[in-house]
Design an enzyme around this catalytic site. Structure first.
Site, short mmCIF file in Angstrom:
data_model
loop_
_atom_site.label_atom_id
_atom_site.label_comp_id
_atom_site.label_asym_id
_atom_site.label_seq_id
_atom_site.Cartn_x
_atom_site.Cartn_y
_atom_site.Cartn_z
N ASN A 211 -8.67 8.82 6.70
CA ASN A 211 -7.53 8.71 5.78
C ASN A 211 -7.93 8.35 4.34
O ASN A 211 -7.07 8.20 3.48
CB ASN A 211 -6.50 7.72 6.33
CG ASN A 211 -7.03 6.30 6.43
OD1 ASN A 211 -8.01 5.93 5.78
ND2 ASN A 211 -6.39 5.48 7.26
N SER B 216 0.80 -1.22 0.00
CA SER B 216 0.00 0.00 0.00
C SER B 216 0.84 1.28 0.00
O SER B 216 1.60 1.51 -0.92
CB SER B 216 -0.95 -0.08 1.19
OG SER B 216 -1.79 1.03 1.23
N THR C 107 0.23 -0.98 12.44
CA THR C 107 1.14 -1.14 11.30
C THR C 107 2.56 -0.66 11.57
O THR C 107 3.45 -0.89 10.78
CB THR C 107 0.61 -0.36 10.08
OG1 THR C 107 0.62 1.02 10.41
CG2 THR C 107 -0.78 -0.79 9.66
N ASP D 179 -1.69 1.40 -3.57
CA ASP D 179 -2.43 0.27 -4.15
C ASP D 179 -3.86 0.67 -4.52
O ASP D 179 -4.71 -0.18 -4.78
CB ASP D 179 -2.43 -0.96 -3.22
CG ASP D 179 -3.11 -0.71 -1.88
OD1 ASP D 179 -3.23 0.47 -1.50
OD2 ASP D 179 -3.50 -1.68 -1.22
C1 16G Z 1 -4.27 -0.26 7.70
C2 16G Z 1 -5.75 -0.36 7.46
C3 16G Z 1 -6.41 1.00 7.52
C4 16G Z 1 -6.07 1.70 8.81
C5 16G Z 1 -4.58 1.72 9.04
C6 16G Z 1 -4.28 2.20 10.44
C7 16G Z 1 -6.93 -1.84 5.92
C8 16G Z 1 -7.07 -2.31 4.52
N1 16G Z 1 -6.00 -0.93 6.13
O1 16G Z 1 -3.64 0.43 6.67
O2 16G Z 1 -7.78 0.83 7.41
O3 16G Z 1 -6.54 3.01 8.81
O4 16G Z 1 -4.07 0.41 8.92
O5 16G Z 1 -2.92 2.14 10.68
O6 16G Z 1 -7.64 -2.27 6.81
P1 16G Z 1 -2.35 2.26 12.13
O7 16G Z 1 -2.92 1.13 12.95
O8 16G Z 1 -0.88 2.21 11.98
O9 16G Z 1 -2.81 3.58 12.68
MG MG Z 2 -3.82 1.14 0.45
#
Ligand code: 16G
Ligand code: MG
Length: 542
Positions: free
Chosen positions: A372, A64, A500, A278
């Protein structure tokens, strides 16, 4: 199961020593060089999931909005949804198994989920434009074939396109044709029909500049352009011909830095948007005559779309319930506008598309958007049937509105949030309502806000409740936040461990930018002190 073949092939995809990864909100994601064994194993897992569900399963190779050196992988469930939570755990177990235990872990999972190993398996694969993606997707294919599964490799696709393919294949083509042409035709036809109803107010209205993050969105939007050129002319920037993926461009960059991407020429009042790497996220923006930058994020998109849908539903006079789903990151002004002006109920879920998607399925029409820019609108089967039936009736105001809703159903990717599909809906709504981007922006004023990150030894010491709006652990943190919030007007703040990145995220909003900044800073300090901060203490002043 041919265990010899499994042993032989897994040796080509050895797991690096000591590497532990977790299937998070966005699947597995890390440096591309560490992912080969994970890809192979996700091929294996996709076969089990396919056998268990007796359906086609998708595997998407992408990271992504992450830097180009990273990569990732996620599985797509039969109706185009994210992988079921119980299977996320199996994915994590399988990815972390030591090579010598791979077979037994795989057998354990098959037993736990009661897979009939004689069942056929079918897996479809897509990948983004990262240099590492092609080789990694070959490793997925290796995993699928070693377990006797059949593969269709779509090659380069946006993430939402792969979700679409999976959904089409598991509904015997009822949702659409499982090809890129099928996708282009379905969406473009709905878009051209919908905008055909608009009063044409000059050419300028139908021009849009798109920053494609130097990613897959550029390739696919370029292919798709001729299909909808009647209704919209798009000009592509950061199309991958020169710049690096997600580098100073793309939806994530624009949203987090609140400034335009590099590589796009913006004239005042021109409508622009950015996809992420993506193409499952989109944000809009423009520059005013004084050169100020204005961002229209997922919250602004949700309000525009909800107002439009609410009007159409009133017009057709059916009691279809609309619900809007947001996360704690939604700007307070957007929530107030939705509740008080649009008069639709608003719900808050945890961060991550799967949580919003799930909640949105409870309504006849479920609108969900993260601030976002991830989001879409889901229509229940009952609502769809009702709308289609009304659309067939004789020409009157009611059936006209129903026909428009029918187009909207076709235009939204019902499997997941999709930048291309969202872009076409937004363009259609602006055209139909004769709105400029400034008028759209003026629906409400965002409350000033600030997001910060804090490094702690173990971010899991923070646990939250109430859709991440309250911290229940560590002790004392929520009380500290409550006391700080009281010091400011129209204020709100919360903290949550990122899914993430290895950080704790802090969000604050208040009546002025100064107050939002200072509240965010004070909350960061509280996190640092009470949740085991490491490294440098948070600094004030941004
Ligand atoms: C991921 C999630 C997104 C979320 C982000 C938060 C999917 C496809 N993607 O990219 O929805 O806003 O994580 O990131 O579910 P964070 O936990 O690092 O704040
Ligand atoms: Mg994406």
């Amino acid at each position: 199961m041919d265990l010899d073949a499994l042993t032989k092939h897994s040796a080509f995809h050895a797991k690096p020593d000591g590497l532990i990864l977790q299937y998070g909100t966005a699947g597995f994601r890390t440096k591309a060089e560490h992912l080969d064994h994970v890809m192979f194993r996700m091929g294996l897992l996709a076969v089990l999931r396919s056998k268990q569900t007796k359906s086609t399963i998708g595997v998407m190779v992408t990271a992504s909005h992450n830097p180009e050196e990273d990569n990732g992988v996620k599985l797509v469930d039969p109706l185009g949804e994210m992988l079921a939570p119980s299977w996320e755990e199996h994915a994590t177990c399988l990815a972390n198994a030591e090579d010598q235990n791979l077979q037994s872990v795989l057998m354990d999972i098959s037993e736990k989920v009661a897979v009939n190993l004689h069942q056929d398996a079918f897996v479809v694969i897509g990948r983004d434009t990262r240099p590492s993606s092609e080789k990694l997707s070959q490793s997925v294919i290796d995993g699928v074939t070693v377990l006797g599964g059949q593969v269709h490799d779509y090659g380069l696709l946006t993430t939402p396109q792969l979700h679409y393919m999976v959904y089409c294949r598991n509904t015997s083509g009822q949702y659409g044709e499982a090809t890129t042409e099928g996708y282009y035709e379905k969406l473009s036809k709905a878009f051209v029909e919908l905008t055909g109803q608009a009063f044409c107010s000059g050419d300028d209205h139908r021009k849009l500049k798109v920053d494609c993050a130097n990613g897959i969105g550029a390739l696919k939007l370029r292919e798709m352009k001729p299909y909808f050129s009647q209704g919209l002319s798009v000009q592509l920037f950061n199309d991958g011909s020169g710049g690096k993926l997600n580098y100073f461009c793309g939806a994530d960059f624009v949203k987090t830095h609140q400034k335009p991407p590099q590589g796009i020429e913006m004239k005042s009042s021109e409508r622009c948007c950015s996809f992420d790497g993506d193409a499952d996220r989109i944000v809009y923006y423009y520059q005013d005559v004084d050169g100020h930058f204005h961002l229209l994020d997922g919250d602004k998109i949700a309000t525009l779309i909800s107002s439009f849908l609410k009007e159409l539903v009133l017009e057709i006079g059916e009691s279809l319930n609309i619900g809007v789903v947001q996360t704690a990151y939604a700007n307070g002004s957007s929530t107030r506008y939705l509740e008080e002006v649009v008069k639709v109920p608003v719900y808050c879920t945890k961060t991550g598309v799967k949580h919003l998607h799930h909640k949105a399925q409870e309504f006849d029409i479920g609108v969900y958007f993260e601030a976002n820019g991830h989001g879409t609108v889901l229509f229940s089967k009952a609502a769809e049937t009702k709308i289609k039936q009304l659309a067939k009736e004789l020409e009157d105001k009611k059936s006209k509105a129903a026909k428009m809703l029918e187009n909207v159903i076709d235009l939204f990717n019902q499997a997941t949030g999709d930048a291309i599909s969202d872009m076409l809906v937004i363009e259609a709504v602006l055209a139909l309502k004769g709105l400029t981007i400034q008028q759209w922006d003026a629906l409400y004023m965002d409350l000033p806000n600030r997001q910060l990150k804090v490094k702690v030894a173990d971010r899991q010491v923070i646990s939250t409740t109430d859709a991440e709006r309250q911290a229940v652990k560590p002790p004392g943190l929520q009380e500290a936040i409550n006391d700080l919030v009281k010091k400011y007007k129209l204020s709100r703040a919360f903290v949550r461990p990122s899914g993430t990145e290895d950080v704790v995220r802090v969000y604050a909003e208040a009546d002025s930018q100064e107050s939002a900044d200072s509240l965010a800073y004070e909350v960061s300090l509280a996190v640092f002190q009470l949740a085991g901060g490491v490294g440098e203490r948070p600094q004030s002043g941004f």
